[in-house]
Design a protein around this motif. Structure first.
Motif, PDB file in Angstrom:
ATOM      1  N   PHE A 147       0.839  -1.202   0.000  1.00 16.75           N
ATOM      2  CA  PHE A 147       0.000   0.000   0.000  1.00 16.75           C
ATOM      3  C   PHE A 147       0.871   1.247   0.000  1.00 16.75           C
ATOM      4  O   PHE A 147       0.615   2.198  -0.746  1.00 16.75           O
ATOM      5  N   GLU A 148       1.906   1.247   0.844  1.00 13.12           N
ATOM      6  CA  GLU A 148       2.810   2.393   0.906  1.00 13.12           C
ATOM      7  C   GLU A 148       3.549   2.592  -0.418  1.00 13.12           C
ATOM      8  O   GLU A 148       3.858   3.722  -0.806  1.00 13.12           O
ATOM      9  N   LYS A 149       3.817   1.506  -1.124  1.00 11.77           N
ATOM     10  CA  LYS A 149       4.477   1.590  -2.429  1.00 11.77           C
ATOM     11  C   LYS A 149       3.501   1.991  -3.539  1.00 11.77           C
ATOM     12  O   LYS A 149       3.885   2.134  -4.691  1.00 11.77           O
ATOM     13  N   LYS A 150       2.221   2.112  -3.172  1.00  8.99           N
ATOM     14  CA  LYS A 150       1.159   2.435  -4.120  1.00  8.99           C
ATOM     15  C   LYS A 150       0.945   1.327  -5.162  1.00  8.99           C
ATOM     16  O   LYS A 150       0.455   1.573  -6.258  1.00  8.99           O
ATOM     17  N   ASN A 151       1.329   0.115  -4.791  1.00  7.39           N
ATOM     18  CA  ASN A 151       1.050  -1.053  -5.636  1.00  7.39           C
ATOM     19  C   ASN A 151      -0.312  -1.598  -5.202  1.00  7.39           C
ATOM     20  O   ASN A 151      -0.413  -2.606  -4.486  1.00  7.39           O
ATOM     21  N   TYR A 152      -1.353  -0.910  -5.637  1.00  3.72           N
ATOM     22  CA  TYR A 152      -2.680  -1.178  -5.102  1.00  3.72           C
ATOM     23  C   TYR A 152      -3.271  -2.509  -5.574  1.00  3.72           C
ATOM     24  O   TYR A 152      -4.007  -3.165  -4.819  1.00  3.72           O
ATOM     25  N   ASP A 153      -2.967  -2.923  -6.784  1.00  2.00           N
ATOM     26  CA  ASP A 153      -3.481  -4.209  -7.261  1.00  2.00           C
ATOM     27  C   ASP A 153      -2.970  -5.356  -6.391  1.00  2.00           C
ATOM     28  O   ASP A 153      -3.731  -6.248  -6.009  1.00  2.00           O
ATOM     29  N   GLU A 154      -1.666  -5.333  -6.092  1.00  2.00           N
ATOM     30  CA  GLU A 154      -1.098  -6.384  -5.252  1.00  2.00           C
ATOM     31  C   GLU A 154      -1.563  -6.247  -3.806  1.00  2.00           C
ATOM     32  O   GLU A 154      -1.758  -7.243  -3.107  1.00  2.00           O
ATOM     33  N   THR A 155      -1.759  -5.012  -3.356  1.00  3.12           N
ATOM     34  CA  THR A 155      -2.311  -4.797  -2.013  1.00  3.12           C
ATOM     35  C   THR A 155      -3.646  -5.501  -1.876  1.00  3.12           C
ATOM     36  O   THR A 155      -3.910  -6.194  -0.882  1.00  3.12           O
ATOM     37  N   ILE A 156      -4.492  -5.316  -2.871  1.00  2.00           N
ATOM     38  CA  ILE A 156      -5.817  -5.947  -2.853  1.00  2.00           C
ATOM     39  C   ILE A 156      -5.683  -7.463  -2.797  1.00  2.00           C
ATOM     40  O   ILE A 156      -6.374  -8.140  -2.024  1.00  2.00           O
ATOM     41  N   ARG A 157      -4.783  -8.021  -3.612  1.00  2.00           N
ATOM     42  CA  ARG A 157      -4.623  -9.481  -3.654  1.00  2.00           C
ATOM     43  C   ARG A 157      -4.180 -10.024  -2.291  1.00  2.00           C
ATOM     44  O   ARG A 157      -4.718 -11.030  -1.802  1.00  2.00           O
ATOM     45  N   VAL A 158      -3.221  -9.341  -1.662  1.00  2.21           N
ATOM     46  CA  VAL A 158      -2.718  -9.797  -0.368  1.00  2.21           C
ATOM     47  C   VAL A 158      -3.776  -9.637   0.723  1.00  2.21           C
ATOM     48  O   VAL A 158      -4.026 -10.566   1.504  1.00  2.21           O
ATOM     49  N   PHE A 159      -4.411  -8.478   0.772  1.00  3.06           N
ATOM     50  CA  PHE A 159      -5.415  -8.243   1.808  1.00  3.06           C
ATOM     51  C   PHE A 159      -6.645  -9.131   1.619  1.00  3.06           C
ATOM     52  O   PHE A 159      -7.251  -9.578   2.599  1.00  3.06           O
ATOM     53  N   GLU A 160      -7.014  -9.409   0.382  1.00  2.00           N
ATOM     54  CA  GLU A 160      -8.153 -10.299   0.171  1.00  2.00           C
ATOM     55  C   GLU A 160      -7.811 -11.732   0.581  1.00  2.00           C
ATOM     56  O   GLU A 160      -8.695 -12.483   1.014  1.00  2.00           O
ATOM     57  N   THR A 161      -6.538 -12.099   0.440  1.00  2.00           N
ATOM     58  CA  THR A 161      -6.104 -13.406   0.955  1.00  2.00           C
ATOM     59  C   THR A 161      -6.310 -13.445   2.468  1.00  2.00           C
ATOM     60  O   THR A 161      -6.869 -14.407   3.016  1.00  2.00           O
ATOM     61  N   TYR A 162      -5.864 -12.394   3.130  1.00  2.00           N
ATOM     62  CA  TYR A 162      -6.043 -12.288   4.589  1.00  2.00           C
ATOM     63  C   TYR A 162      -7.531 -12.359   4.963  1.00  2.00           C
ATOM     64  O   TYR A 162      -7.933 -13.120   5.854  1.00  2.00           O
ATOM     65  N   LEU A 163      -8.338 -11.560   4.286  1.00  2.00           N
ATOM     66  CA  LEU A 163      -9.767 -11.493   4.610  1.00  2.00           C
ATOM     67  C   LEU A 163     -10.489 -12.814   4.346  1.00  2.00           C
ATOM     68  O   LEU A 163     -11.518 -13.102   4.967  1.00  2.00           O
ATOM     69  N   GLY A 164      -9.949 -13.625   3.433  1.00  2.00           N
ATOM     70  CA  GLY A 164     -10.598 -14.883   3.085  1.00  2.00           C
ATOM     71  C   GLY A 164     -10.305 -16.021   4.036  1.00  2.00           C
ATOM     72  O   GLY A 164     -11.014 -17.037   4.042  1.00  2.00           O
ATOM     73  N   ILE A 165      -9.276 -15.872   4.879  1.00  2.00           N
ATOM     74  CA  ILE A 165      -8.868 -16.987   5.745  1.00  2.00           C
ATOM     75  C   ILE A 165      -9.951 -17.410   6.737  1.00  2.00           C
ATOM     76  O   ILE A 165     -10.208 -18.618   6.881  1.00  2.00           O
ATOM     77  N   PRO A 166     -10.632 -16.485   7.455  1.00  4.01           N
ATOM     78  CA  PRO A 166     -11.658 -16.942   8.401  1.00  4.01           C
ATOM     79  C   PRO A 166     -12.771 -17.756   7.741  1.00  4.01           C
ATOM     80  O   PRO A 166     -13.396 -18.595   8.403  1.00  4.01           O
ATOM     81  N   ALA A 167     -13.008 -17.511   6.446  1.00  2.00           N
ATOM     82  CA  ALA A 167     -14.092 -18.221   5.747  1.00  2.00           C
ATOM     83  C   ALA A 167     -13.657 -19.577   5.193  1.00  2.00           C
ATOM     84  O   ALA A 167     -14.496 -20.336   4.688  1.00  2.00           O
ATOM     85  N   LEU A 168     -12.355 -19.898   5.276  1.00  2.00           N
ATOM     86  CA  LEU A 168     -11.897 -21.197   4.780  1.00  2.00           C
ATOM     87  C   LEU A 168     -12.566 -22.320   5.569  1.00  2.00           C
ATOM     88  O   LEU A 168     -12.688 -22.252   6.795  1.00  2.00           O
ATOM     89  N   LYS A 169     -12.958 -23.358   4.861  1.00  2.00           N
ATOM     90  CA  LYS A 169     -13.646 -24.482   5.506  1.00  2.00           C
ATOM     91  C   LYS A 169     -12.788 -25.092   6.605  1.00  2.00           C
ATOM     92  O   LYS A 169     -13.283 -25.504   7.653  1.00  2.00           O
ATOM     93  N   MET A 170     -11.468 -25.137   6.380  1.00  2.00           N
ATOM     94  CA  MET A 170     -10.568 -25.744   7.363  1.00  2.00           C
ATOM     95  C   MET A 170     -10.607 -25.032   8.705  1.00  2.00           C
ATOM     96  O   MET A 170     -10.316 -25.614   9.747  1.00  2.00           O
ATOM     97  N   MET A 171     -10.958 -23.728   8.705  1.00  2.00           N
ATOM     98  CA  MET A 171     -10.957 -22.954   9.947  1.00  2.00           C
ATOM     99  C   MET A 171     -12.175 -23.250  10.815  1.00  2.00           C
ATOM    100  O   MET A 171     -12.189 -22.932  12.012  1.00  2.00           O
ATOM    101  N   ASN A 172     -13.197 -23.814  10.218  1.00  2.00           N
ATOM    102  CA  ASN A 172     -14.369 -24.267  10.980  1.00  2.00           C
ATOM    103  C   ASN A 172     -14.950 -23.161  11.876  1.00  2.00           C
ATOM    104  O   ASN A 172     -15.319 -23.392  13.035  1.00  2.00           O
ATOM    105  N   ASN A 173     -14.985 -21.925  11.332  1.00  2.00           N
ATOM    106  CA  ASN A 173     -15.533 -20.768  12.052  1.00  2.00           C
ATOM    107  C   ASN A 173     -14.806 -20.449  13.360  1.00  2.00           C
ATOM    108  O   ASN A 173     -15.375 -19.842  14.256  1.00  2.00           O
TER     109      ASN A 173
END
Length: 405
Positions: A147-173
């Motif tokens: 984000f600080e580098k203004k590489n916003y496309d990659e920022t989105i990809r990394v942060f969406e990976t983070y945001l998706g982890i709680p919803a992974l089936k393996m995490m079982n809520n």
């Protein structure tokens, strides 16, 4: 002869398969050594990821994930010791290993030849992915760096990976969204705005609004996104919702009023504003907005009353002082313009004198506004213009010096 060739092919095939499985083992060893060779480990694992007999083995992908995981761990330890670490190398190792671990987890859950599911790596993979989520030096730090580098496309990809982890089936809520989660979603939305990915930004801001995170700011940002995509229905809806939820914040009402004015609906704007004042009669900003609105409609008497009421409720409301000053100033401009059309010199001088007297009446209000809000240069510019026009040299020099400083 054919039999001999076939035998040779089978031997070569078995040998190649054995070699790939050996490479997986060697790659793992290189990653786990006291002095690891991550580049060498990646070279060894690469062919095994595509070779027919090893590409569908959970162990192959688990080892591939382990390489990036151990590299990230190694770099984290170096950073803790105060050593310089390349955040891009560290972050890429995390993202690479995450993808490999997800694939390994999937393969590890498939039934074997006997139809039985006997996972060997799933528990380990789950723990490592959870670590990527809970430890801020991992995905959060890498996304912040991008984000600080203004590489916003990659920022989105990394942060969406983070945001998706709680919803992974393996995490079982097991992972519940916390303040970090909503903060990352917020910055993902901002990254999407900066990357001009408006539909994605809108979806994220809508989610954040439902989540109740930074609601006032999120409403404003959501409004701006709808403006960018020219979705009038939704941006008006957001302004109304923001106004209902945050009646003390004039930003929503002002933009809503502006919308009505720009769409030639000044009367509707005034009705809306009066209803707001009836419901919340002690908000100074409402009367300031009403002063501006009625002034734009030509009702200068009502505008003055509204500005006065605003100052009655908040004697330090700089913009309302400036609003009154503007009423005098604009009146004087019209009088001066009318004077310029007069041919008779005596009548012209008299008319000009009257106009100047009204200009003078505006000065105390702009001075008060500048006193209340000294960082606002517009008030000072108007004062400088007035002093110049009225040949108030001492006052002109003083404010000109102040502005230049």
């Amino acid at each position: 002869m054919k039999k001999t060739i076939l035998s040779m092919f089978l031997v070569m095939s078995v040998t190649f398969t054995f070699a790939q499985k050996a490479n997986v083992s060697k790659a793992k060893n290189k990653a786990l050594m006291e002095t690891p060779d991550f580049a060498g480990a990646r070279e060894l694992i690469k062919p095994a990821l595509t070779e027919e007999t090893t590409k569908d083995l959970a162990s192959t992908w688990h080892t591939a994930g382990l390489i990036g995981y151990k590299e990230n761990e190694n770099l984290t330890n170096k950073a803790l010791l105060g050593q310089t670490v390349d955040p891009d190398v560290k972050g890429k190792a995390i993202m690479e290993s995450y993808d490999y671990f997800i694939k390994a987890y999937e393969l590890d859950g498939l039934p074997d030849a006997k139809g039985k599911v006997k996972p060997k790596f799933q528990k380990d993979i789950k723990a490592k992915i959870k670590e990527y989520y809970t430890t801020q030096q991992n995905l959060i730090a890498y996304g912040a760096h991008l984000f600080e580098k203004k590489n916003y496309d990659e920022t989105i990809r990394v942060f969406e990976t983070y945001l998706g982890i709680p919803a992974l089936k393996m995490m079982n809520n097991e992972l519940k969204p916390d303040s970090n989660y909503y903060m990352i979603k917020y910055y993902t939305a901002i990254a999407a705005t900066n990357a001009e990915k408006h539909e994605k930004a809108i979806a994220l801001y809508e989610d954040l609004r439902d989540d109740g995170y930074e609601e006032s700011t999120v409403h404003q940002l959501l409004y701006e996104e709808y403006v960018k995509v020219k979705d009038t229905v939704n941006y008006v809806k957001v302004l109304k919702a923001g106004f209902e939820k945050f009646p003390q914040e004039a930003w929503f009402l002002q933009n809503l009023i502006n919308y009505y004015i720009f769409t030639n609906q000044s009367k509707e704007a005034l009705i809306y504003l009066n209803n707001a004042i009836e419901r919340e009669p002690n908000i100074a900003q409402y009367y300031y907005v009403k002063g501006n609105l009625t002034e734009s409609m030509g009702d200068l008497e009502e505008a003055r009353k509204a500005f006065d009421k605003s100052l009655e409720l908040d004697p330090k409301f700089a913009d309302s002082y400036a609003g009154i000053g503007r009423l005098y100033y604009n009146k004087a401009v019209k009088m001066a313009d009318a004077a310029n059309d007069i041919k008779d010199i005596k009548l012209y001088n008299a008319a000009k004198k009257n106009a100047d007297a009204v200009f003078v009446e505006s000065i105390p209000f702009f001075k008060k506004a500048a006193e209340m809000k000294p960082e606002e240069m517009e008030y000072k510019r108007t004062l400088r213009t007035l002093y110049y026009r009225l040949k108030m040299d001492k006052e002109f020099d003083a404010i000109d010096k102040e502005m230049n400083q």
